[in-house]
Design a protein around this motif. Structure first.
Motif, PDB file in Angstrom:
ATOM      1  N   MET A 125       0.798  -1.230   0.000  1.00  0.00           N
ATOM      2  CA  MET A 125       0.000   0.000   0.000  1.00  0.00           C
ATOM      3  C   MET A 125       0.825   1.271   0.000  1.00  0.00           C
ATOM      4  O   MET A 125       0.363   2.308  -0.491  1.00  0.00           O
ATOM      5  CB  MET A 125      -0.960   0.003   1.191  1.00  0.00           C
ATOM      6  CG  MET A 125      -2.089  -1.001   1.036  1.00  0.00           C
ATOM      7  SD  MET A 125      -3.454  -0.705   2.170  1.00  0.00           S
ATOM      8  CE  MET A 125      -2.738  -1.214   3.731  1.00  0.00           C
ATOM      9  N   ARG A 126       2.028   1.234   0.567  1.00  0.00           N
ATOM     10  CA  ARG A 126       2.817   2.469   0.660  1.00  0.00           C
ATOM     11  C   ARG A 126       4.207   2.247   0.076  1.00  0.00           C
ATOM     12  O   ARG A 126       5.204   2.155   0.801  1.00  0.00           O
ATOM     13  CB  ARG A 126       2.890   2.950   2.115  1.00  0.00           C
ATOM     14  CG  ARG A 126       1.538   3.440   2.645  1.00  0.00           C
ATOM     15  CD  ARG A 126       1.648   3.945   4.067  1.00  0.00           C
ATOM     16  NE  ARG A 126       2.066   2.903   4.991  1.00  0.00           N
ATOM     17  CZ  ARG A 126       1.263   1.962   5.489  1.00  0.00           C
ATOM     18  NH1 ARG A 126      -0.010   1.946   5.158  1.00  0.00           N
ATOM     19  NH2 ARG A 126       1.725   1.051   6.323  1.00  0.00           N
ATOM     20  N   PRO A 127       4.298   2.149  -1.252  1.00  0.00           N
ATOM     21  CA  PRO A 127       5.596   1.896  -1.870  1.00  0.00           C
ATOM     22  C   PRO A 127       6.569   3.052  -1.656  1.00  0.00           C
ATOM     23  O   PRO A 127       6.185   4.215  -1.643  1.00  0.00           O
ATOM     24  CB  PRO A 127       5.250   1.736  -3.359  1.00  0.00           C
ATOM     25  CG  PRO A 127       3.969   2.490  -3.530  1.00  0.00           C
ATOM     26  CD  PRO A 127       3.221   2.292  -2.244  1.00  0.00           C
ATOM     27  N   GLU A 128       7.837   2.708  -1.475  1.00  0.00           N
ATOM     28  CA  GLU A 128       8.886   3.716  -1.391  1.00  0.00           C
ATOM     29  C   GLU A 128       9.328   4.188  -2.771  1.00  0.00           C
ATOM     30  O   GLU A 128       9.779   5.320  -2.934  1.00  0.00           O
ATOM     31  CB  GLU A 128      10.110   3.145  -0.656  1.00  0.00           C
ATOM     32  CG  GLU A 128       9.889   2.855   0.805  1.00  0.00           C
ATOM     33  CD  GLU A 128      11.134   2.264   1.454  1.00  0.00           C
ATOM     34  OE1 GLU A 128      11.197   2.265   2.693  1.00  0.00           O
ATOM     35  OE2 GLU A 128      12.036   1.788   0.714  1.00  0.00           O
ATOM     36  N   SER A 129       9.232   3.317  -3.760  1.00  0.00           N
ATOM     37  CA  SER A 129       9.705   3.628  -5.110  1.00  0.00           C
ATOM     38  C   SER A 129       8.861   4.726  -5.733  1.00  0.00           C
ATOM     39  O   SER A 129       7.638   4.711  -5.630  1.00  0.00           O
ATOM     40  CB  SER A 129       9.644   2.383  -5.999  1.00  0.00           C
ATOM     41  OG  SER A 129      10.371   1.316  -5.429  1.00  0.00           O
ATOM     42  N   THR A 130       9.526   5.672  -6.357  1.00  0.00           N
ATOM     43  CA  THR A 130       8.815   6.725  -7.087  1.00  0.00           C
ATOM     44  C   THR A 130       9.359   6.802  -8.503  1.00  0.00           C
ATOM     45  O   THR A 130      10.556   6.621  -8.743  1.00  0.00           O
ATOM     46  CB  THR A 130       8.966   8.099  -6.408  1.00  0.00           C
ATOM     47  OG1 THR A 130      10.344   8.449  -6.349  1.00  0.00           O
ATOM     48  CG2 THR A 130       8.378   8.087  -5.007  1.00  0.00           C
ATOM     49  N   PRO A 154       0.961  13.919  -1.564  1.00  0.00           N
ATOM     50  CA  PRO A 154       2.401  13.848  -1.314  1.00  0.00           C
ATOM     51  C   PRO A 154       2.878  12.413  -1.130  1.00  0.00           C
ATOM     52  O   PRO A 154       3.999  12.065  -1.494  1.00  0.00           O
ATOM     53  CB  PRO A 154       2.590  14.667  -0.044  1.00  0.00           C
ATOM     54  CG  PRO A 154       1.252  14.699   0.609  1.00  0.00           C
ATOM     55  CD  PRO A 154       0.238  14.592  -0.477  1.00  0.00           C
ATOM     56  N   VAL A 155       1.988  11.578  -0.579  1.00  0.00           N
ATOM     57  CA  VAL A 155       2.243  10.147  -0.409  1.00  0.00           C
ATOM     58  C   VAL A 155       0.950   9.431  -0.764  1.00  0.00           C
ATOM     59  O   VAL A 155      -0.139   9.846  -0.346  1.00  0.00           O
ATOM     60  CB  VAL A 155       2.657   9.804   1.034  1.00  0.00           C
ATOM     61  CG1 VAL A 155       2.934   8.305   1.176  1.00  0.00           C
ATOM     62  CG2 VAL A 155       3.885  10.610   1.460  1.00  0.00           C
ATOM     63  N   ILE A 156       1.038   8.364  -1.510  1.00  0.00           N
ATOM     64  CA  ILE A 156      -0.150   7.627  -1.937  1.00  0.00           C
ATOM     65  C   ILE A 156      -0.922   7.113  -0.720  1.00  0.00           C
ATOM     66  O   ILE A 156      -0.336   6.764   0.309  1.00  0.00           O
ATOM     67  CB  ILE A 156       0.256   6.459  -2.866  1.00  0.00           C
ATOM     68  CG1 ILE A 156      -0.960   5.860  -3.579  1.00  0.00           C
ATOM     69  CG2 ILE A 156       1.021   5.396  -2.110  1.00  0.00           C
ATOM     70  CD1 ILE A 156      -0.595   4.896  -4.699  1.00  0.00           C
ATOM     71  N   THR A 157      -2.242   7.092  -0.818  1.00  0.00           N
ATOM     72  CA  THR A 157      -3.065   6.594   0.280  1.00  0.00           C
ATOM     73  C   THR A 157      -3.037   5.068   0.331  1.00  0.00           C
ATOM     74  O   THR A 157      -2.698   4.395  -0.642  1.00  0.00           O
ATOM     75  CB  THR A 157      -4.524   7.077   0.135  1.00  0.00           C
ATOM     76  OG1 THR A 157      -4.997   6.762  -1.178  1.00  0.00           O
ATOM     77  CG2 THR A 157      -4.616   8.569   0.371  1.00  0.00           C
ATOM     78  N   SER A 158      -3.413   4.531   1.478  1.00  0.00           N
ATOM     79  CA  SER A 158      -3.367   3.089   1.710  1.00  0.00           C
ATOM     80  C   SER A 158      -4.647   2.447   1.184  1.00  0.00           C
ATOM     81  O   SER A 158      -5.599   2.216   1.929  1.00  0.00           O
ATOM     82  CB  SER A 158      -3.192   2.809   3.206  1.00  0.00           C
ATOM     83  OG  SER A 158      -2.004   3.403   3.680  1.00  0.00           O
ATOM     84  N   GLY A 159      -4.661   2.172  -0.116  1.00  0.00           N
ATOM     85  CA  GLY A 159      -5.829   1.547  -0.732  1.00  0.00           C
ATOM     86  C   GLY A 159      -6.209   2.227  -2.020  1.00  0.00           C
ATOM     87  O   GLY A 159      -5.469   3.052  -2.574  1.00  0.00           O
ATOM     88  N   ASN A 160      -7.392   1.890  -2.508  1.00  0.00           N
ATOM     89  CA  ASN A 160      -7.898   2.419  -3.773  1.00  0.00           C
ATOM     90  C   ASN A 160      -8.097   3.928  -3.666  1.00  0.00           C
ATOM     91  O   ASN A 160      -8.446   4.453  -2.606  1.00  0.00           O
ATOM     92  CB  ASN A 160      -9.201   1.707  -4.121  1.00  0.00           C
ATOM     93  CG  ASN A 160      -9.063   0.197  -4.036  1.00  0.00           C
ATOM     94  OD1 ASN A 160      -8.943  -0.347  -2.941  1.00  0.00           O
ATOM     95  ND2 ASN A 160      -9.036  -0.469  -5.158  1.00  0.00           N
TER      96      ASN A 160
END
Length: 533
Positions: free
Chosen positions: A383-388, A505-511
């Motif tokens: 859900m929270r990848p470090e890769s960008t 700023p950071v992707i949310t945990s889920g859809n």
């Protein structure tokens, strides 16, 4: 063709923003959409995403560049090109994310974006038609959110096995406490999809101050003396300028919004110069910080009935179609997944780090149709990848898709977490009562031994695909890579905001559909507050 506000992109956030900005009748609003009207009947039938993804009439048909993290593969990246945007072609899954996601945004300096700040906009947006009821769930919003109308034994047994493996049930993962397994909640109204277009635009169509322009692709934002004054759009092959008396608001998504900014001269000056575009505002973060959820798809053969065998001949398909026509029930109300699980790969973690999508069907590629055997899929993602990754203009022609470089699985944490998720999927499948009904693991299969880290990672690189959640490319913040401030105003350009998945700023945990609708709601409230001043 002059309006108070121009909203560019009629997707999840754009429809919400345009409807709210035009609600009190004081302001004229133009909602500009590159795609067409949402008249395709497959948009409104829940299972219709099989027909709308990969259809150039409703899908932008993006494709990534070859990605090292996927062993050099390039993959499709479907995005909606129609009223409702991706909410018109997605899998209907409604997930707000973790309270900690938004508190994390606030901790990065984005005041006004903590969980307590955004929760009122989630509740304002929805009408929750399931149980349990709580003060955190909306009762009068335009977006219908419902429990699934379809259940299958294989999904129930998966949840039972997950409990037996030590995980817990969660009756409402959208309450702020996400952890556990349960059935998905859906953007469903009766037996029909509730896209953002249906939720927000359908009730607003009669407003004289709301103008909806379709088949109008934005070429660039017009910026004069440091201020956005309008946009140039292309309709029927002709360029025309729409003027904004107050503001231009980009809601074109994590690919479209940064592309429009770069075409307008807002971005990294060196990259713009490569394409012969004059730099209007040097913002090196435009197109950077690209994040997405990558799903691995373990598949299991089962003795239980699944969609694979329910639709394996024309007669069965005809009965399913007739049932939907008469009662709006049955397999045609199926979302992309039925069951979900928000789990931890390590019990010492504060919050879940992987998500399951349990599907009572299986396929090598959905476009190829289901397998001939009865099977199910236990899709799992970090859900929270470090890769960008990043986007890059392919040319200065607005019709050319940008280059998409996801940079999947670039860090050890991302690799380790996805492999751990696959291991958990395989272990749950080997736990009763589910194990009693599984005849064979189809993928990764016997060639990849349980516990073989290297082989499992290589299988994931060879087979994993996007689950359609690109975010972060116009990120909100105050650091050197930020593109917008906490009011979603573009740094260095007056009268220009961005409001869609790109500002995360950071992707949310889920859809990501539910957070995008929330962003549209919150944007409108901030704009109207400023207008009142």
């Amino acid at each position: 063709m002059e309006f108070d506000y121009l909203v560019i992109g009629a997707g999840s956030a754009g429809c919400a923003a345009a409807a709210r900005l035009s609600e009190d009748g004081r302001h004229s609003v133009a909602l500009v959409e590159a795609g067409g009207k949402d008249t395709n009947p497959w948009i409104h039938i829940p299972v219709g995403y099989f027909k709308t993804m990969g259809n150039p009439a409703t899908d932008w048909m993006y494709r990534t560049a070859p990605d090292p993290g996927l062993n050099g593969r390039d993959i499709p990246w479907p995005r909606g090109k129609v009223l409702g945007g991706s909410s018109s072609i997605n899998g209907l899954l409604y997930v707000r994310g973790q309270a900690e996601d938004f508190d994390g945004w606030r901790q990065l300096g984005n005041e006004g974006w903590g969980w307590d700040d955004v929760l009122p906009y989630f509740t304002k947006a929805e009408t929750w038609k399931g149980e349990p009821k709580s003060q955190d769930r909306g009762t009068a919003g335009p977006l219908s959110v419902s429990p699934t109308r379809l259940k299958r034994d294989v999904v129930d047994y998966w949840m039972d096995a997950a409990e037996a493996a030590g995980y817990r049930r969660n009756s409402d993962y959208n309450s702020g406490d996400q952890e556990g397994v349960g059935y998905f909640q859906l953007t469903l109204d009766g037996g029909r999809r509730c896209s953002s277009a249906r939720a927000y635009l359908k009730p607003a169509r009669g407003r004289k101050n709301l103008h909806i322009l379709t088949h109008a692709q934005t070429e660039r934002v017009v910026i004069a003396d440091g201020r956005a004054t309008g946009v140039v759009v292309n309709r029927n092959g002709q360029s025309e300028t729409l003027k904004a008396r107050r503001e231009v608001i980009l809601c074109a998504g994590a690919i479209g919004s940064p592309q429009i900014l770069m075409l307008s001269g807002v971005g990294n000056g060196a990259d713009l110069a490569e394409q012969g575009i004059e730099t209007v505002c040097h913002l090196p973060g435009v197109g950077r910080n690209l994040q997405d959820h990558l799903q691995a798809r373990p598949v299991f053969k089962t003795s239980l009935g699944t969609i694979n065998v329910e639709i394996n001949n024309l007669f069965k398909q005809g009965l399913i179609g007739l049932r939907y026509l008469l009662t709006q029930s049955g397999p045609m109300t199926m979302a992309a997944s039925l069951g979900t699980g928000f789990l931890k790969t390590d019990p010492r973690m504060a919050t879940p780090d992987i998500q399951f999508h349990i599907q009572p069907w299986s396929a090598d590629k959905p476009a190829d149709g289901p397998h001939k055997f009865s099977g199910f899929t236990a899709s799992v993602l970090q859900m929270r990848p470090e890769s960008t990754g990043h986007l890059k203009l392919a040319s200065k022609d607005f019709r050319d898709h940008p280059e998409i470089h996801p940079n999947y699985l670039a860090t050890e944490t991302d690799q380790r977490t996805l492999v751990a998720g696959i291991e958990i999927a395989r272990k749950i499948a080997r736990t009763s009562p589910l194990a009693d009904y599984i005849s064979e693991e189809h993928a990764p299969g016997a060639g990849v031994a349980l516990g073989d880290y290297a082989a499992t990672l290589d299988w994931a690189r060879d087979t994993s695909v996007t689950i359609y959640h690109p975010t972060g490319t116009c990120k909100m913040g105050r650091d050197s890579q930020a593109v917008v401030d906490p009011q979603l105003r573009v740094h260095g350009v007056d009268g220009l905001r961005v409001a869609d998945a790109s500002i995360m700023p950071v992707i949310t945990s889920g859809n990501t559909n539910a957070p995008c609708i929330m962003i549209g709601e919150k944007l409108a409230a901030m704009v109207l507050e400023d207008a009142g001043k």
